[in-house]
Scaffold this motif. Structure first.
Motif, short mmCIF file in Angstrom:
data_model
loop_
_atom_site.label_atom_id
_atom_site.label_comp_id
_atom_site.label_asym_id
_atom_site.label_seq_id
_atom_site.Cartn_x
_atom_site.Cartn_y
_atom_site.Cartn_z
N ALA A 228 -2.69 12.86 16.78
CA ALA A 228 -1.63 13.76 17.25
C ALA A 228 -2.22 14.83 18.16
O ALA A 228 -1.97 16.03 18.00
N ALA A 229 -3.02 14.39 19.12
CA ALA A 229 -3.66 15.27 20.10
C ALA A 229 -4.51 16.35 19.42
O ALA A 229 -4.66 17.45 19.94
N GLY A 230 -5.05 16.03 18.24
CA GLY A 230 -5.90 16.98 17.53
C GLY A 230 -5.15 18.09 16.84
O GLY A 230 -5.75 19.01 16.28
N LEU A 231 -3.82 18.01 16.85
CA LEU A 231 -3.00 19.08 16.29
C LEU A 231 -3.30 19.35 14.82
O LEU A 231 -3.31 20.49 14.38
N GLY A 232 -3.61 18.29 14.07
CA GLY A 232 -3.93 18.48 12.65
C GLY A 232 -5.19 19.29 12.44
O GLY A 232 -5.31 20.05 11.47
N PHE A 233 -6.16 19.15 13.35
CA PHE A 233 -7.38 19.96 13.28
C PHE A 233 -7.10 21.37 13.77
O PHE A 233 -7.53 22.35 13.15
N PHE A 234 -6.39 21.49 14.90
CA PHE A 234 -6.11 22.79 15.49
C PHE A 234 -5.17 23.62 14.62
O PHE A 234 -5.03 24.81 14.82
N TRP A 235 -4.54 22.98 13.65
CA TRP A 235 -3.69 23.69 12.70
C TRP A 235 -4.49 24.77 11.97
O TRP A 235 -3.94 25.76 11.52
#
Length: 159
Positions: free
Chosen positions: A124-131
Protein backbone atom coordinates in the motif's frame (compact mmCIF):
# COMPACT_ATOMS: atom_id res chain seq x y z
CA UNK A 1 20.50 1.07 30.45
CA UNK A 2 16.70 0.71 30.58
CA UNK A 3 15.44 -1.97 32.91
CA UNK A 4 12.14 -2.61 31.14
CA UNK A 5 11.16 -3.18 27.54
CA UNK A 6 8.73 -0.27 27.75
CA UNK A 7 11.60 2.06 28.69
CA UNK A 8 13.35 1.44 25.36
CA UNK A 9 12.73 3.97 22.56
CA UNK A 10 10.25 3.04 19.82
CA UNK A 11 11.86 2.09 16.50
CA UNK A 12 11.54 4.80 13.87
CA UNK A 13 10.20 4.28 10.35
CA UNK A 14 13.65 4.73 8.74
CA UNK A 15 15.17 2.16 11.13
CA UNK A 16 12.41 -0.33 10.30
CA UNK A 17 12.88 0.17 6.56
CA UNK A 18 16.66 -0.14 6.86
CA UNK A 19 16.26 -3.44 8.72
CA UNK A 20 13.84 -4.58 6.01
CA UNK A 21 16.49 -3.71 3.40
CA UNK A 22 19.00 -5.97 5.14
CA UNK A 23 16.43 -8.75 5.39
CA UNK A 24 15.74 -8.54 1.66
CA UNK A 25 19.37 -9.54 1.05
CA UNK A 26 19.05 -12.54 3.38
CA UNK A 27 15.75 -13.51 1.75
CA UNK A 28 17.28 -13.28 -1.73
CA UNK A 29 19.83 -15.91 -0.73
CA UNK A 30 17.21 -18.14 0.88
CA UNK A 31 15.00 -17.89 -2.20
CA UNK A 32 17.92 -18.84 -4.46
CA UNK A 33 18.60 -21.93 -2.35
CA UNK A 34 14.89 -22.77 -2.40
CA UNK A 35 14.75 -22.28 -6.18
CA UNK A 36 17.70 -24.60 -6.71
CA UNK A 37 16.21 -27.28 -4.45
CA UNK A 38 12.78 -26.93 -6.07
CA UNK A 39 14.28 -27.16 -9.55
CA UNK A 40 16.16 -30.33 -8.67
CA UNK A 41 13.14 -31.90 -6.98
CA UNK A 42 10.75 -30.91 -9.77
CA UNK A 43 13.14 -32.33 -12.35
CA UNK A 44 13.45 -35.60 -10.47
CA UNK A 45 9.72 -35.99 -9.82
CA UNK A 46 8.37 -34.91 -13.20
CA UNK A 47 11.20 -36.28 -15.29
CA UNK A 48 11.62 -32.95 -17.05
CA UNK A 49 15.16 -32.09 -17.94
CA UNK A 50 16.09 -28.89 -16.20
CA UNK A 51 19.57 -28.66 -17.63
CA UNK A 52 21.60 -25.47 -17.36
CA UNK A 53 22.47 -25.54 -21.06
CA UNK A 54 18.79 -25.38 -22.09
CA UNK A 55 18.16 -22.03 -20.32
CA UNK A 56 14.41 -22.67 -19.99
CA UNK A 57 13.63 -23.33 -16.37
CA UNK A 58 9.96 -22.40 -16.59
CA UNK A 59 8.66 -25.98 -16.41
CA UNK A 60 10.68 -26.46 -13.22
CA UNK A 61 10.32 -23.17 -11.35
CA UNK A 62 7.19 -21.63 -12.79
CA UNK A 63 3.69 -21.85 -11.52
CA UNK A 64 1.69 -21.37 -8.36
CA UNK A 65 3.29 -24.19 -6.37
CA UNK A 66 6.74 -22.64 -6.75
CA UNK A 67 5.44 -19.17 -5.87
CA UNK A 68 3.58 -20.51 -2.85
CA UNK A 69 6.85 -22.10 -1.73
CA UNK A 70 8.60 -18.73 -1.98
CA UNK A 71 5.94 -17.20 0.27
CA UNK A 72 6.47 -20.11 2.66
CA UNK A 73 10.23 -19.49 2.75
CA UNK A 74 9.72 -15.80 3.48
CA UNK A 75 7.11 -16.48 6.19
CA UNK A 76 9.27 -19.20 7.77
CA UNK A 77 12.28 -16.85 7.94
CA UNK A 78 10.29 -14.14 9.71
CA UNK A 79 8.34 -16.45 12.02
CA UNK A 80 11.47 -18.36 13.02
CA UNK A 81 13.34 -15.11 13.70
CA UNK A 82 10.56 -13.29 15.53
CA UNK A 83 9.51 -16.27 17.59
CA UNK A 84 13.04 -17.37 18.43
CA UNK A 85 14.92 -14.18 19.25
CA UNK A 86 12.49 -11.35 18.52
CA UNK A 87 14.88 -10.19 15.81
CA UNK A 88 15.67 -10.89 12.18
CA UNK A 89 19.21 -10.44 10.85
CA UNK A 90 18.34 -6.91 9.69
CA UNK A 91 16.80 -6.08 13.05
CA UNK A 92 19.96 -7.26 14.82
CA UNK A 93 22.06 -4.95 12.65
CA UNK A 94 19.87 -2.00 13.63
CA UNK A 95 19.47 -3.15 17.27
CA UNK A 96 15.69 -3.53 16.96
CA UNK A 97 13.72 -5.90 19.16
CA UNK A 98 10.18 -7.10 18.56
CA UNK A 99 8.06 -8.18 21.51
CA UNK A 100 4.70 -7.80 23.20
CA UNK A 101 3.96 -4.60 25.09
CA UNK A 102 5.21 -6.22 28.30
CA UNK A 103 8.44 -7.43 26.69
CA UNK A 104 7.42 -11.08 26.31
CA UNK A 105 8.02 -13.15 23.22
CA UNK A 106 5.48 -13.12 20.38
CA UNK A 107 3.19 -16.13 19.97
CA UNK A 108 2.82 -18.01 16.68
CA UNK A 109 -0.58 -16.42 15.94
CA UNK A 110 0.95 -12.96 16.43
CA UNK A 111 3.79 -13.85 14.05
CA UNK A 112 1.29 -15.09 11.45
CA UNK A 113 -0.70 -11.84 11.75
CA UNK A 114 2.49 -9.84 11.18
CA UNK A 115 3.28 -11.99 8.14
CA UNK A 116 -0.18 -11.33 6.70
CA UNK A 117 -0.39 -7.59 7.40
CA UNK A 118 3.30 -6.73 6.77
CA UNK A 119 3.17 -7.20 2.98
CA UNK A 120 -0.07 -5.21 2.85
CA UNK A 121 1.69 -2.41 4.75
CA UNK A 122 4.42 -2.41 2.14
CA UNK A 123 2.29 -2.87 -0.99
CA UNK A 124 0.00 0.00 0.00
CA UNK A 125 2.78 2.38 -1.05
CA UNK A 126 4.45 1.85 2.33
CA UNK A 127 1.51 3.45 4.12
CA UNK A 128 1.46 0.73 6.79
CA UNK A 129 5.06 1.55 7.69
CA UNK A 130 4.61 5.32 7.43
CA UNK A 131 1.65 4.99 9.79
CA UNK A 132 4.32 5.03 12.50
CA UNK A 133 4.69 8.77 11.90
CA UNK A 134 0.96 9.29 12.50
CA UNK A 135 0.35 6.86 15.37
CA UNK A 136 0.99 8.35 18.80
CA UNK A 137 2.88 5.17 19.83
CA UNK A 138 4.86 4.94 16.57
CA UNK A 139 3.15 1.66 15.63
CA UNK A 140 2.88 0.36 12.08
CA UNK A 141 -0.14 -1.55 10.78
CA UNK A 142 1.47 -4.91 11.47
CA UNK A 143 2.35 -3.81 15.02
CA UNK A 144 -1.28 -2.87 15.60
CA UNK A 145 -2.62 -6.07 14.04
CA UNK A 146 -0.34 -8.33 16.09
CA UNK A 147 -0.39 -6.33 19.33
CA UNK A 148 3.39 -6.01 19.34
CA UNK A 149 6.02 -3.27 19.56
CA UNK A 150 9.39 -2.74 17.97
CA UNK A 151 11.93 -1.04 20.21
CA UNK A 152 15.55 0.05 19.84
CA UNK A 153 18.06 -1.69 22.06
CA UNK A 154 20.83 0.40 23.64
CA UNK A 155 24.34 0.30 22.22
CA UNK A 156 26.67 -2.09 23.95
CA UNK A 157 29.33 -0.34 25.96
CA UNK A 158 32.86 -0.96 24.81
CA UNK A 159 35.08 -2.51 27.41
Amino acid sequence: MPKEFSDLPIASVPQRLAALGYDVLILAGLIMVYGFAFMMLAGAVTGLDCKPDELDYSPCVGGPLYQLGILGVIAAYYIYSWRGAGQTVGMRAWRLLLANHDGTQLSYPQCFKRCLVGPISLVAAGLGFFWGWIDKNGASWHDLASGSEMRVLPKKKKS
